[in-house]
Design an enzyme around this catalytic site. Sequence first.
Site, PDB file in Angstrom:
ATOM      1  N   ASP A  28     -28.302  -8.394 -23.052  1.00  0.00           N
ATOM      2  CA  ASP A  28     -28.524  -8.135 -21.623  1.00  0.00           C
ATOM      3  C   ASP A  28     -27.247  -7.652 -20.925  1.00  0.00           C
ATOM      4  OD1 ASP A  28     -30.028  -8.012 -19.316  1.00  0.00           O
ATOM      5  OD2 ASP A  28     -29.702 -10.122 -18.797  1.00  0.00           O
ATOM      6  N   ASN A  76     -40.553  -5.768 -19.995  1.00  0.00           N
ATOM      7  CA  ASN A  76     -39.696  -4.615 -19.665  1.00  0.00           C
ATOM      8  C   ASN A  76     -40.492  -3.344 -19.343  1.00  0.00           C
ATOM      9  OD1 ASN A  76     -36.997  -5.668 -21.875  1.00  0.00           O
ATOM     10  ND2 ASN A  76     -37.125  -5.850 -19.659  1.00  0.00           N
TER      11      ASN A  76
END
Length: 248
Positions: A28, A76
């Site tokens: 991330d 996502n």
Amino acid sequence: MPIFRKSQNTPDGVDPGRLPRHIAIIMDGNGRWAQKRGLPRTAGHAAGAETFRTIANYCKEIGIEYLTVYAFSTENWRRPPEEVGAIMRLLGRYLDEALEDMERNRIRIVFFGDLEPLTPELRALCDRAHSASMRYSEAQANICLNYGGRDEITRAVRALARECAAGERDPESITEADISARLYSAGVPDPDLIIRPSGEIRTSNFLLWQSAYSEYYFTDVLWPDFSKEELNRAIASYQARSRRFGGV
Ligand code: IPE
Ligand code: IPE
Ligand code: MG
């Protein structure tokens, strides 16, 4: 299953006898890394793919058997279509290059997740990378693609429900091992250490079942800046902990 081989390349500060067998990483911070540099978010994803290459090879070098990375979650898809498209194109490029470098890296590539919604081209690349790398047994990289922990458990529950409905099993006979055996990670030991860079302190639907007794390591470093040294720090932190698994 990869054969454990103790590495000659153990870094300072890391005990070679107590390496985690399985490290999982939530990759991330790509977007913020790019924004900090005035670049489009996609530049961060490109840089993040390079970091994955470096870290995957490093893990193999020091003797980590399994590395699982979160590349794209079931959530996502909520991102703008341009960003999703760019991530998918980068994945395709990464797999093309991985196929070329396969003999040098010698890492088995496995995908965790539902590849059905991907384009046929990308799915074919995933299949090729997986089958071409099956012969390597020293290190395995599990790439979580369109992966969600809840989705994974839901699928396992459905599979067991089907067996019950078909009269093949009694619901009372279902064990934790039966559930584990129906997850994408079937046959892979649970992660010993889960690393999340970027400063977020949450799991974001990653390996919900498998992480029951994983050790977590959080760092503010953004994924494209994540380095071998940072991985060594995470391993050293892991090695300083006492894992009790509910015992004393
Ligand atoms: C992780 O980086 C990559 C994916 C989720 C595909 P992000 O894109 O989430 O980066 P930040 O969190 O916005 O910085
Ligand atoms: C988790 O990161 C998913 C991946 C790294 C692939 P996100 O950026 O999607 O997580 P949230 O939205 O901050 O929880
Ligand atoms: Mg993020």
